[in-house]
Design an enzyme around this catalytic site. Structure first.
Site, PDB file in Angstrom:
ATOM      1  N   LYS A   1       0.658  -1.125  -0.040  1.00  0.00           N
ATOM      2  CA  LYS A   1       0.114   0.052   0.040  1.00  0.00           C
ATOM      3  C   LYS A   1       0.809   1.253  -0.111  1.00  0.00           C
ATOM      4  CE  LYS A   1      -0.308  -0.479   5.002  1.00  0.00           C
ATOM      5  NZ  LYS A   1      -1.257  -1.002   6.149  1.00  0.00           N
ATOM      6  N   ARG A  23     -10.763  -1.503  14.805  1.00  0.00           N
ATOM      7  CA  ARG A  23     -10.528  -0.759  13.762  1.00  0.00           C
ATOM      8  C   ARG A  23     -11.521  -1.078  12.542  1.00  0.00           C
ATOM      9  NH1 ARG A  23      -4.846   0.488  11.022  1.00  0.00           N
ATOM     10  NH2 ARG A  23      -5.389  -1.434   9.726  1.00  0.00           N
ATOM     11  N   HIS A  63      -6.189  -8.255  12.350  1.00  0.00           N
ATOM     12  CA  HIS A  63      -5.026  -7.349  12.398  1.00  0.00           C
ATOM     13  C   HIS A  63      -5.009  -6.997  13.796  1.00  0.00           C
ATOM     14  CE1 HIS A  63      -1.879  -4.777  10.941  1.00  0.00           C
ATOM     15  NE2 HIS A  63      -2.827  -3.715  11.154  1.00  0.00           N
ATOM     16  N   ARG A 105       1.649 -11.522   6.780  1.00  0.00           N
ATOM     17  CA  ARG A 105       1.087 -10.155   5.765  1.00  0.00           C
ATOM     18  C   ARG A 105       2.010  -8.839   6.216  1.00  0.00           C
ATOM     19  NH1 ARG A 105      -3.710 -10.128   8.054  1.00  0.00           N
ATOM     20  NH2 ARG A 105      -3.424  -8.149   9.311  1.00  0.00           N
ATOM     21  N   TYR A 145      14.370  30.359   7.783  1.00  0.00           N
ATOM     22  CA  TYR A 145      13.077  31.138   8.192  1.00  0.00           C
ATOM     23  C   TYR A 145      13.148  31.319   9.803  1.00  0.00           C
ATOM     24  CZ  TYR A 145      11.051  30.721   3.703  1.00  0.00           C
ATOM     25  OH  TYR A 145      10.797  30.510   2.312  1.00  0.00           O
ATOM     26  N   CYS A 178      12.583  24.217   5.381  1.00  0.00           N
ATOM     27  CA  CYS A 178      11.712  24.763   4.383  1.00  0.00           C
ATOM     28  C   CYS A 178      10.907  23.652   3.457  1.00  0.00           C
ATOM     29  CB  CYS A 178      12.549  25.811   3.579  1.00  0.00           C
ATOM     30  SG  CYS A 178      13.477  26.911   4.575  1.00  0.00           S
ATOM     31  N   MET A 179      10.081  24.443   2.495  1.00  0.00           N
ATOM     32  CA  MET A 179       9.428  23.241   1.515  1.00  0.00           C
ATOM     33  C   MET A 179      10.218  22.617   0.804  1.00  0.00           C
ATOM     34  SD  MET A 179       6.334  24.074  -1.354  1.00  0.00           S
ATOM     35  CE  MET A 179       5.319  24.989   0.052  1.00  0.00           C
ATOM     36  N   ASP A 180      11.463  23.305   0.157  1.00  0.00           N
ATOM     37  CA  ASP A 180      12.315  22.673  -0.992  1.00  0.00           C
ATOM     38  C   ASP A 180      13.845  22.621  -0.472  1.00  0.00           C
ATOM     39  OD1 ASP A 180      10.079  23.355  -2.954  1.00  0.00           O
ATOM     40  OD2 ASP A 180      10.647  25.263  -2.598  1.00  0.00           O
TER      41      ASP A 180
HETATM   42  C1  LIG Z   1      -0.351  -1.936   6.713  1.00  0.00           C
HETATM   43  C2  LIG Z   1      -1.033  -3.363   7.167  1.00  0.00           C
HETATM   44  C3  LIG Z   1      -0.119  -4.464   7.236  1.00  0.00           C
HETATM   45  C4  LIG Z   1       1.219  -4.410   7.169  1.00  0.00           C
HETATM   46  O1  LIG Z   1       1.860  -3.852   8.386  1.00  0.00           O
HETATM   47  P1  LIG Z   1       3.233  -3.643   8.697  1.00  0.00           P
HETATM   48  O2  LIG Z   1       3.319  -3.254  10.154  1.00  0.00           O
HETATM   49  O3  LIG Z   1       3.809  -2.538   7.755  1.00  0.00           O
HETATM   50  O4  LIG Z   1       3.759  -5.113   8.583  1.00  0.00           O
HETATM   51  C5  LIG Z   1      -0.732  -5.623   7.508  1.00  0.00           C
HETATM   52  N1  LIG Z   1      -2.199  -5.718   7.507  1.00  0.00           N
HETATM   53  C6  LIG Z   1      -3.146  -4.572   7.403  1.00  0.00           C
HETATM   54  C7  LIG Z   1      -4.395  -4.550   7.716  1.00  0.00           C
HETATM   55  C8  LIG Z   1      -2.317  -3.256   7.327  1.00  0.00           C
HETATM   56  O5  LIG Z   1      -3.072  -2.233   7.582  1.00  0.00           O
END
Ligand SMILES: *Cc1c(COP(=O)(O)O)cnc(C)c1O
Length: 381
Positions: free
Chosen positions: A38, A136, A168, A224, A270, A317-319
């Site tokens: 992701k 969640r 999770h 995962r 800044y 700064c931004m850049d």
């Molecule tokens: C992002 C995420 C993961 C991976 O988590 P890590 O801590 O980066 O290994 C696995 N499952 C779900 C649902 C997530 O949102």
């Protein structure tokens, strides 16, 4: 653009990604590996990372948002691919047609998937998301029980196949936390309920990076991991990447574009939040918060010029940001500064930036700006 024209870039070592996935595969024993890609592969770049992860032995991939999953398919990624974030009313026909694995974490999402499957004229592959205590996504209680019955009816119709169930952790980064064991038990209990409702989930998955690295009991049929794929440690209190046999895949480098003498007492950047304590030389690094350098890194963000460890001088700064290179520095415009890289090489790391700015290494790498070119190294031949 040729490298000599670049002010800053991120090298992404695909051989390291491959090796990290091999390592995770080894650690997880018989469990398969689903690499989480992701947020543009945590800032590393979806497509090249997907190829490297598959080459390293991942059998499945995952992205959070439906749009990310469809983009991955459009880019030619054909591996089994899970996605879990889409709103009520989303059109899931293209998702079913693209053979995505769709997570169902609410009763309405099962209806939406069924509708997409009927219109696509094919069976949708579904993983039911259980909230085992994170609080969640996913379902629990009556909603979950209702979903099992509904899913069994849809399976009987041939509309969906509940291939998997997943959940999770809330506290995977604290392996001894009592919720870890409790969540695993709640998840296994939910699987039992699903089976009693007539479902036959074959892929049960629960372990993120932290659980993959520290909690073999949670490996189940598939792990995962996200962060660890990129060679970062999800449990810096336990150990950094070398402790877990992982290697950071990202190195962020910039070239000094201005080096000049400054007198003692000169305010820098800044708001003049840094003042030179003595006559010194200043170096200008052409990356800023638009590139993902945390603004909270003012006066604290670490950088390295060769063996010299430096900190950002004054505001980000931004850049651009400024470094106080010290009196008598022989640095010159064009010299390379490493902003984050590998612990084992003595470079500042994403974890160092996280510690300095009150965040986590996840946020440091995922916020790397779109403007920073990624250079891919170590691509499999
Ligand atoms: C992002 C995420 C993961 C991976 O988590 P890590 O801590 O980066 O290994 C696995 N499952 C779900 C649902 C997530 O949102």
């Amino acid at each position: 653009m040729p490298t000599e024209s670049l002010t800053g870039w991120a090298d992404i070592d695909l051989a390291a990604i491959r090796a990290n996935v091999e390592r995770l595969d080894e650690l997880s024993g018989d469990a398969a590996v689903m690499a989480v890609l992701k947020a543009d592969a945590y800032g590393h770049g979806l497509l090249p990372v997907a190829r490297a992860a598959l080459a390293g032995g991942a059998t499945h991939l995952a992205v959070a948002q439906l749009s990310e999953a469809l983009a991955a398919r459009a880019a030619g990624i054909t591996a089994p691919l899970l996605t879990w974030l889409y709103p009520p009313g989303a059109d899931l026909e293209p998702a079913v047609a693209a053979d995505l694995i769709l997570s169902a974490g609410t009763p309405w999402s099962l209806d939406l998937i069924a509708d997409g499957a009927r219109r696509a004229g094919r069976t949708a592959t579904v993983h039911i998301k259980v909230d085992s205590g994170l609080g969640r996504g996913g379902a629990w209680g009556e909603d979950l029980a209702e979903m099992f019955l509904q899913a069994a009816r849809l399976e009987a119709e041939g509309v969906i196949d509940v291939e998997g169930m997943w959940s999770h952790f809330a506290w995977a980064d604290a392996p001894a936390h009592p919720t870890v064991q409790r969540q695993r038990e709640a998840f296994l209990e939910a699987i039992g309920d699903a089976e009693r409702a007539g479902l036959r989930p074959r892929i049960r998955h629960l372990a993120n990076s932290a659980a993959t690295l520290t909690n073999p009991d949670a490996h189940l049929d598939m792990v995962r991991p996200g962060l660890a794929v990129y060679g970062l440690s999800p449990t810096p209190d336990i150990g950094g990447p070398p402790h877990f046999g992982l290697t950071e895949a990202m190195r962020l480098t910039a070239r000094l574009v201005n080096v000049k003498d400054a007198p003692a007492g000169q305010g820098v950047s800044y708001g003049h939040e840094y003042t030179t304590p003595q006559a010194t030389r200043l170096g200008l690094v052409p990356l800023g918060y638009a590139d993902g350098i945390p603004r909270a890194g003012g006066n604290v963000g670490p950088m390295a010029l060769g063996a010299q460890r430096l900190h950002v001088a004054g505001r980000v700064c931004m850049d651009q940001v400024v470094l106080d290179l010290g009196p008598g520095s022989d640095a010159a415009a064009g010299d390379e500064v490493v902003i984050l890289g590998r612990e084992a090489d003595g470079e500042p790391t994403a974890q160092d930036w996280a510690a300095a700015t009150g965040t986590i290494n996840y946020e440091i790498v995922t916020r790397l700006g779109a403007r920073v070119p990624r250079r891919y190294l170590g691509e499999a031949g």
